[in-house]
Scaffold this active site. Structure first.
Site, PDB file in Angstrom:
ATOM      1  N   ASN A  12       0.867  -1.183   0.000  1.00 45.07           N
ATOM      2  CA  ASN A  12       0.000   0.000   0.000  1.00 45.07           C
ATOM      3  C   ASN A  12       0.900   1.229   0.000  1.00 45.07           C
ATOM      4  O   ASN A  12       1.500   1.564   1.028  1.00 45.07           O
ATOM      5  CB  ASN A  12      -0.880  -0.042   1.269  1.00 45.07           C
ATOM      6  CG  ASN A  12      -1.650   1.252   1.472  1.00 45.07           C
ATOM      7  OD1 ASN A  12      -1.757   2.085   0.575  1.00 45.07           O
ATOM      8  ND2 ASN A  12      -2.184   1.428   2.680  1.00 45.07           N
ATOM      9  N   TRP A  13       0.991   1.873  -1.152  1.00 39.21           N
ATOM     10  CA  TRP A  13       1.915   3.012  -1.269  1.00 39.21           C
ATOM     11  C   TRP A  13       1.365   4.287  -0.629  1.00 39.21           C
ATOM     12  O   TRP A  13       2.069   5.278  -0.519  1.00 39.21           O
ATOM     13  CB  TRP A  13       2.229   3.273  -2.743  1.00 39.21           C
ATOM     14  CG  TRP A  13       3.250   2.336  -3.335  1.00 39.21           C
ATOM     15  CD1 TRP A  13       3.681   1.154  -2.798  1.00 39.21           C
ATOM     16  CD2 TRP A  13       3.979   2.517  -4.556  1.00 39.21           C
ATOM     17  NE1 TRP A  13       4.625   0.588  -3.613  1.00 39.21           N
ATOM     18  CE2 TRP A  13       4.821   1.398  -4.706  1.00 39.21           C
ATOM     19  CE3 TRP A  13       3.980   3.505  -5.542  1.00 39.21           C
ATOM     20  CZ2 TRP A  13       5.671   1.247  -5.802  1.00 39.21           C
ATOM     21  CZ3 TRP A  13       4.829   3.354  -6.639  1.00 39.21           C
ATOM     22  CH2 TRP A  13       5.666   2.236  -6.764  1.00 39.21           C
ATOM     23  N   LYS A  14       0.084   4.273  -0.272  1.00 39.56           N
ATOM     24  CA  LYS A  14      -0.549   5.473   0.290  1.00 39.56           C
ATOM     25  C   LYS A  14      -0.334   6.658  -0.668  1.00 39.56           C
ATOM     26  O   LYS A  14      -0.287   6.444  -1.876  1.00 39.56           O
ATOM     27  CB  LYS A  14      -0.019   5.746   1.701  1.00 39.56           C
ATOM     28  CG  LYS A  14      -0.105   4.484   2.567  1.00 39.56           C
ATOM     29  CD  LYS A  14       0.125   4.731   4.022  1.00 39.56           C
ATOM     30  CE  LYS A  14       0.003   3.412   4.779  1.00 39.56           C
ATOM     31  NZ  LYS A  14       0.115   3.568   6.232  1.00 39.56           N
ATOM     32  N   HIS A  99      -9.293   1.462   5.052  1.00 42.33           N
ATOM     33  CA  HIS A  99      -8.012   1.610   5.749  1.00 42.33           C
ATOM     34  C   HIS A  99      -8.203   2.566   6.927  1.00 42.33           C
ATOM     35  O   HIS A  99      -8.989   3.510   6.840  1.00 42.33           O
ATOM     36  CB  HIS A  99      -6.958   2.148   4.772  1.00 42.33           C
ATOM     37  CG  HIS A  99      -5.581   2.131   5.376  1.00 42.33           C
ATOM     38  ND1 HIS A  99      -5.151   3.104   6.247  1.00 42.33           N
ATOM     39  CD2 HIS A  99      -4.563   1.241   5.262  1.00 42.33           C
ATOM     40  CE1 HIS A  99      -3.911   2.810   6.642  1.00 42.33           C
ATOM     41  NE2 HIS A  99      -3.541   1.690   6.048  1.00 42.33           N
ATOM     42  N   GLU A 101      -6.569   4.958   7.990  1.00 43.06           N
ATOM     43  CA  GLU A 101      -6.358   6.384   7.683  1.00 43.06           C
ATOM     44  C   GLU A 101      -7.609   6.980   7.041  1.00 43.06           C
ATOM     45  O   GLU A 101      -7.956   8.131   7.282  1.00 43.06           O
ATOM     46  CB  GLU A 101      -5.118   6.542   6.783  1.00 43.06           C
ATOM     47  CG  GLU A 101      -3.837   6.343   7.590  1.00 43.06           C
ATOM     48  CD  GLU A 101      -2.666   5.779   6.812  1.00 43.06           C
ATOM     49  OE1 GLU A 101      -2.676   5.810   5.568  1.00 43.06           O
ATOM     50  OE2 GLU A 101      -1.724   5.286   7.472  1.00 43.06           O
ATOM     51  N   GLU A 169      -5.141  -4.680  10.845  1.00 46.80           N
ATOM     52  CA  GLU A 169      -4.094  -3.676  11.034  1.00 46.80           C
ATOM     53  C   GLU A 169      -4.361  -2.895  12.314  1.00 46.80           C
ATOM     54  O   GLU A 169      -5.156  -1.946  12.313  1.00 46.80           O
ATOM     55  CB  GLU A 169      -4.086  -2.694   9.855  1.00 46.80           C
ATOM     56  CG  GLU A 169      -3.825  -3.342   8.519  1.00 46.80           C
ATOM     57  CD  GLU A 169      -3.268  -2.335   7.530  1.00 46.80           C
ATOM     58  OE1 GLU A 169      -2.160  -2.568   7.046  1.00 46.80           O
ATOM     59  OE2 GLU A 169      -3.914  -1.314   7.270  1.00 46.80           O
ATOM     60  N   GLY A 175       2.881   2.229  10.826  1.00 44.71           N
ATOM     61  CA  GLY A 175       3.919   3.248  10.676  1.00 44.71           C
ATOM     62  C   GLY A 175       4.664   3.586  11.954  1.00 44.71           C
ATOM     63  O   GLY A 175       5.372   4.593  12.021  1.00 44.71           O
ATOM     64  N   SER A 215       3.615  -2.152  10.390  1.00 38.91           N
ATOM     65  CA  SER A 215       5.061  -2.242  10.635  1.00 38.91           C
ATOM     66  C   SER A 215       5.687  -3.581  10.238  1.00 38.91           C
ATOM     67  O   SER A 215       6.617  -4.051  10.897  1.00 38.91           O
ATOM     68  CB  SER A 215       5.369  -1.912  12.105  1.00 38.91           C
ATOM     69  OG  SER A 215       5.023  -0.569  12.377  1.00 38.91           O
TER      70      SER A 215
HETATM   71  P1  PGA Z   1       3.075   0.303   7.633  1.00 39.96           P
HETATM   72  O1  PGA Z   1       1.589   0.568   7.098  1.00 39.96           O
HETATM   73  O2  PGA Z   1       3.543  -0.981   7.022  1.00 39.96           O
HETATM   74  O3  PGA Z   1       3.859   1.507   7.151  1.00 39.96           O
HETATM   75  O4  PGA Z   1       2.998   0.208   9.123  1.00 39.96           O
HETATM   76  C1  PGA Z   1       0.676  -0.482   6.929  1.00 39.96           C
HETATM   77  C2  PGA Z   1      -0.611   0.048   6.334  1.00 39.96           C
HETATM   78  O5  PGA Z   1      -1.022   1.160   6.698  1.00 39.96           O
HETATM   79  O6  PGA Z   1      -1.238  -0.630   5.496  1.00 39.96           O
END
Ligand code: PGA
Length: 256
Positions: A12-14, A99, A101, A169, A175, A215
């Site tokens: 997931n590149w966001k 997600h 976010e 998640e 992150g 992470s």
């Molecule tokens: P991360 O993000 O691997 O940077 O912790 C995971 C995600 O948000 O899908």
């Protein structure tokens, strides 16, 4: 010991990546050799601006391209929005929905997430539905209750809602470099599999998978991917560099 299917490794590149970042996807495709193809399936979800180009480049490479969100309607007066049908038309095969976010910055509810998952299925895309508890949920001992509520609200509950992927998640692990204990990951994954069996029917479906996200990096991927009930991983930060993403893929256990 339960069976271990081929791991599903999703990047997931966001909101990261310009056209020059397509070189990373090309490198991933190049590194996806016969052994990796035996052990894992790879999907990269770049920002929507790159989906068409990435999918075009990926033709023949056997890696798949996905998106990070979709609208619930197929078309119409929704300025700035992108439908699942548009993503499919660009060559995406998958879309991440719900997600954390998006749940927090865009106030998406479980109901919104379910509608998006249904939109994805309508368009022929595989939805990856994200769930996860916050730090205070976990500290209060509410993890399982929160996951149960999110699954009940976000997963389309009918037998034809497949293929379906759920990504567990924990919000506090995204992150941050922090991860739950292995025992905690197994407990939640086992619970999610049981809930999916109850929601979708307990027939074994190779297309129903539960990924861990938060992470994941080359140094911890081997131990996490080997855990029972873990069918793969959703990777944010470490998916931006082809080398790291491939190192995670190489850590996947052989299917058994
Ligand atoms: P991360 O993000 O691997 O940077 O912790 C995971 C995600 O948000 O899908």
């Amino acid at each position: 010991m339960t069976a271990k299917p081929r791991s599903l490794i999703v990047g997931n590149w966001k909101m990261n990546g310009l056209r020059r970042s397509l070189a990373e996807i090309a490198q991933i495709a190049q590194g996806y050799d016969a052994k990796l193809r035996r052990d894992c399936e790879l999907i990269v979800c770049p920002p929507v601006t790159l989906v068409y180009l990435a999918a075009k480049d990926a033709v023949g490479s056997r890696i798949a391209i996905g998106a990070q969100d979709c609208h619930i309607e197929a078309s119409g007066a929704f300025t700035g929005e992108i439908s699942a049908e548009m993503l499919a038309d660009c060559g995406a095969t998958t879309v991440i929905v719900g997600h954390s976010e998006r749940r927090s910055y865009n106030a998406e509810t479980d109901g919104d997430v379910k509608s998006k998952a249904l939109a994805a299925l309508r368009a022929g895309l595989m939805p990856i539905i994200c769930v996860g508890e916050t730090n205070s949920d976990r500290e209060g001992g509410h993890t399982i209750a929160v996951i149960k509520r999110q699954l009940a609200g976000s997963v389309p509950g009918s037998a034809d809602s497949e293929p379906i992927v759920v990504a567990y998640e924990p919000v506090w692990a995204i992150g941050t470099g922090l991860t739950p204990t292995h025992a905690d990951i197994v407990e939640v994954h086992r619970f999610i599999h049981r809930e999916l069996n109850a929601l979708l029917g307990s027939h074994a479906s190779p297309l129903r998978r539960v990924l861990y996200g938060g992470s994941v990096k080359p140094s911890n991927a081997k131990d996490i991917l080997a855990l029972e009930y873990v069918d793969g991983a959703l990777i944010g930060g470490a998916s931006l560099k082809a080398e790291d993403f491939l190192a995670i893929a190489r850590a996947a256990p052989a299917p058994r």
